[in-house]
Motif scaffolding. Structure first.
Motif, PDB file in Angstrom:
ATOM      1  N   GLU A 188     -18.575  15.132   7.861  1.00 39.88           N
ATOM      2  CA  GLU A 188     -19.869  15.426   8.489  1.00 39.88           C
ATOM      3  C   GLU A 188     -20.006  14.763   9.844  1.00 39.88           C
ATOM      4  O   GLU A 188     -19.370  13.759  10.133  1.00 39.88           O
ATOM      5  N   GLN A 189     -20.912  15.342  10.648  1.00 42.88           N
ATOM      6  CA  GLN A 189     -21.362  14.665  11.862  1.00 42.88           C
ATOM      7  C   GLN A 189     -22.852  14.377  11.785  1.00 42.88           C
ATOM      8  O   GLN A 189     -23.397  13.700  12.658  1.00 42.88           O
ATOM      9  N   VAL A 190     -23.521  14.912  10.751  1.00 44.30           N
ATOM     10  CA  VAL A 190     -24.975  14.769  10.634  1.00 44.30           C
ATOM     11  C   VAL A 190     -25.293  13.608   9.695  1.00 44.30           C
ATOM     12  O   VAL A 190     -25.162  13.711   8.473  1.00 44.30           O
ATOM     13  N   LEU A 191     -25.738  12.487  10.290  1.00 37.58           N
ATOM     14  CA  LEU A 191     -25.951  11.275   9.502  1.00 37.58           C
ATOM     15  C   LEU A 191     -27.153  11.390   8.575  1.00 37.58           C
ATOM     16  O   LEU A 191     -27.142  10.854   7.465  1.00 37.58           O
ATOM     17  N   SER A 192     -28.205  12.115   8.995  1.00 35.19           N
ATOM     18  CA  SER A 192     -29.387  12.235   8.124  1.00 35.19           C
ATOM     19  C   SER A 192     -29.000  12.884   6.791  1.00 35.19           C
ATOM     20  O   SER A 192     -29.535  12.535   5.736  1.00 35.19           O
ATOM     21  N   PHE A 193     -28.044  13.793   6.820  1.00 41.59           N
ATOM     22  CA  PHE A 193     -27.576  14.453   5.588  1.00 41.59           C
ATOM     23  C   PHE A 193     -26.750  13.485   4.733  1.00 41.59           C
ATOM     24  O   PHE A 193     -27.008  13.331   3.534  1.00 41.59           O
ATOM     25  N   THR A 194     -25.814  12.793   5.352  1.00 39.05           N
ATOM     26  CA  THR A 194     -24.957  11.907   4.540  1.00 39.05           C
ATOM     27  C   THR A 194     -25.763  10.713   4.015  1.00 39.05           C
ATOM     28  O   THR A 194     -25.469  10.209   2.934  1.00 39.05           O
ATOM     29  N   LEU A 195     -26.807  10.278   4.767  1.00 41.63           N
ATOM     30  CA  LEU A 195     -27.649   9.188   4.255  1.00 41.63           C
ATOM     31  C   LEU A 195     -28.343   9.622   2.963  1.00 41.63           C
ATOM     32  O   LEU A 195     -28.646   8.791   2.113  1.00 41.63           O
ATOM     33  N   ASP A 196     -28.591  10.918   2.806  1.00 38.87           N
ATOM     34  CA  ASP A 196     -29.226  11.422   1.584  1.00 38.87           C
ATOM     35  C   ASP A 196     -28.271  11.484   0.394  1.00 38.87           C
ATOM     36  O   ASP A 196     -28.723  11.508  -0.750  1.00 38.87           O
ATOM     37  N   ILE A 197     -26.956  11.564   0.647  1.00 40.99           N
ATOM     38  CA  ILE A 197     -26.056  11.819  -0.489  1.00 40.99           C
ATOM     39  C   ILE A 197     -24.933  10.791  -0.676  1.00 40.99           C
ATOM     40  O   ILE A 197     -24.414  10.669  -1.772  1.00 40.99           O
ATOM     41  N   ALA A 198     -24.560  10.047   0.389  1.00 43.78           N
ATOM     42  CA  ALA A 198     -23.306   9.278   0.302  1.00 43.78           C
ATOM     43  C   ALA A 198     -23.494   7.869  -0.261  1.00 43.78           C
ATOM     44  O   ALA A 198     -24.502   7.212  -0.004  1.00 43.78           O
ATOM     45  N   ASP A 199     -22.508   7.425  -1.025  1.00 44.69           N
ATOM     46  CA  ASP A 199     -22.451   6.031  -1.473  1.00 44.69           C
ATOM     47  C   ASP A 199     -21.664   5.183  -0.482  1.00 44.69           C
ATOM     48  O   ASP A 199     -21.824   3.974  -0.428  1.00 44.69           O
ATOM     49  N   ARG A 200     -20.788   5.846   0.255  1.00 45.73           N
ATOM     50  CA  ARG A 200     -19.915   5.125   1.176  1.00 45.73           C
ATOM     51  C   ARG A 200     -19.652   5.988   2.404  1.00 45.73           C
ATOM     52  O   ARG A 200     -19.622   7.221   2.301  1.00 45.73           O
ATOM     53  N   PHE A 201     -19.463   5.338   3.543  1.00 45.90           N
ATOM     54  CA  PHE A 201     -19.255   6.035   4.819  1.00 45.90           C
ATOM     55  C   PHE A 201     -17.946   5.542   5.412  1.00 45.90           C
ATOM     56  O   PHE A 201     -17.741   4.328   5.550  1.00 45.90           O
ATOM     57  N   LEU A 202     -17.066   6.463   5.743  1.00 42.94           N
ATOM     58  CA  LEU A 202     -15.813   6.113   6.419  1.00 42.94           C
ATOM     59  C   LEU A 202     -15.843   6.781   7.791  1.00 42.94           C
ATOM     60  O   LEU A 202     -16.041   7.997   7.879  1.00 42.94           O
ATOM     61  N   ILE A 203     -15.640   5.987   8.833  1.00 39.26           N
ATOM     62  CA  ILE A 203     -15.655   6.554  10.179  1.00 39.26           C
ATOM     63  C   ILE A 203     -14.216   6.761  10.639  1.00 39.26           C
ATOM     64  O   ILE A 203     -13.379   5.841  10.553  1.00 39.26           O
ATOM     65  N   ILE A 204     -13.937   7.976  11.097  1.00 33.95           N
ATOM     66  CA  ILE A 204     -12.580   8.307  11.543  1.00 33.95           C
ATOM     67  C   ILE A 204     -12.582   8.539  13.054  1.00 33.95           C
ATOM     68  O   ILE A 204     -13.476   9.210  13.596  1.00 33.95           O
ATOM     69  N   GLU A 205     -11.603   7.918  13.724  1.00 32.39           N
ATOM     70  CA  GLU A 205     -11.422   8.139  15.164  1.00 32.39           C
ATOM     71  C   GLU A 205      -9.942   8.325  15.420  1.00 32.39           C
ATOM     72  O   GLU A 205      -9.122   7.482  15.019  1.00 32.39           O
TER      73      GLU A 205
END
Ligand SMILES: Nc1ncnc2c1ncn2[C@@H]1O[C@H](COP(=O)(O)OP(=O)(O)OP(=O)(O)O)[C@@H](O)[C@H]1O
Length: 229
Positions: A188-205
């Protein structure tokens, strides 16, 4: 349950994913976030077997799948909803969902699908191609879910979808996860959506994980900076 270990992926001589590792527990939701071209789609396609991995392990419930064919990975418990959804435009909604149930003898759409996505019930006789983008996304998720995955993989599900429908999809996913007991990997690129569903966030660059947060101590400003700089 799922263990990704030192995954390396190349397009020709171009090294695109570098030593990616992460674990996923049963029922957990991990959001892989990053700007365009950072490697999200490549990672998800390599998990489902649409892109070959040069090295590394993909172990699902003790089974090594890095060299397995896509259909073997689906049989082992992966479900995949590609970017752009890729529903069958000339098949009805019902036929689209049934196409995800090939491996079941008794082909009847389970009730929980229409409970979670009532709009698909209303539209069940319509051609998939006549649905809105948000409805097609719900259809693509439904089609993947009926194969009863243990790990559902969604590639940028909010792309081109209006905010109210994005909220509906988040709500449906949270509900389905409780009822159906599957883990989720979502790019995803939409943080408001992942804040609603995710337990963990991995940032890839540039094909490397550069930051991770848990939901309990998520640094939304920092993630936003990774997504916008
Ligand atoms: N078929 C291909 N051949 C060569 N290079 C590719 C190919 N597909 C993608 N790439 C490159 O691999 C890198 C990662 O691309 P990828 O599509 O995985 O990124 P992404 O984070 O999913 O971006 P997007 O949000 O645009 O889908 C990019 O530099 C891209 O240019």
């Amino acid at each position: 349950m799922l263990k990704i270990d030192n995954l390396n992926v190349f397009y020709g001589e171009s090294h695109v994913l570098h030593d990616l590792s992460f674990d996923l527990s049963p029922g957990e939701t991990v959001a892989v976030m990053g700007r365009n071209g950072m490697g999200k789609t490549t990672l998800l396609k390599s998990l489902i077997g649409m892109i070959a991995t040069r090295s590394g392990k993909i172990e699902l419930n003790g089974r090594e799948l890095a060299k397995a064919k896509s259909y073997e990975r689906v049989a082992a418990g992966f479900g995949f909803v590609p970017q752009g959804r890729m529903i069958f435009p000339y098949l009805s909604v019902e036929e689209n969902i049934l196409s995800g149930m090939d491996r079941f003898k008794r082909a009847e759409i389970p009730e929980y699908i229409y409970d979670a996505f009532p709009v698909l019930y209303d539209m069940r006789a319509r051609r998939g191609g006549n649905l809105s983008g948000g409805q097609q996304q719900q259809l693509a998720i439904a089609r993947a879910l009926v194969s009863e995955p243990k790990v559902l993989i969604l590639d940028e599900p909010t792309e081109g979808i209006q905010p109210s429908i994005i909220k509906d999809i988040a709500r449906a996913l949270n509900r389905l996860k409780k009822e159906r007991d599957f883990a989720l990997i979502v790019s995803e690129q939409v943080l408001s959506f992942t804040l609603d569903i995710a337990d963990r966030f991995l940032i890839i660059e540039k094909g490397r994980f550069v930051h991770s947060d848990t939901r309990a101590n998520v640094d939304a400003d920092r993630i936003t900076r990774y997504l916008t700089i």
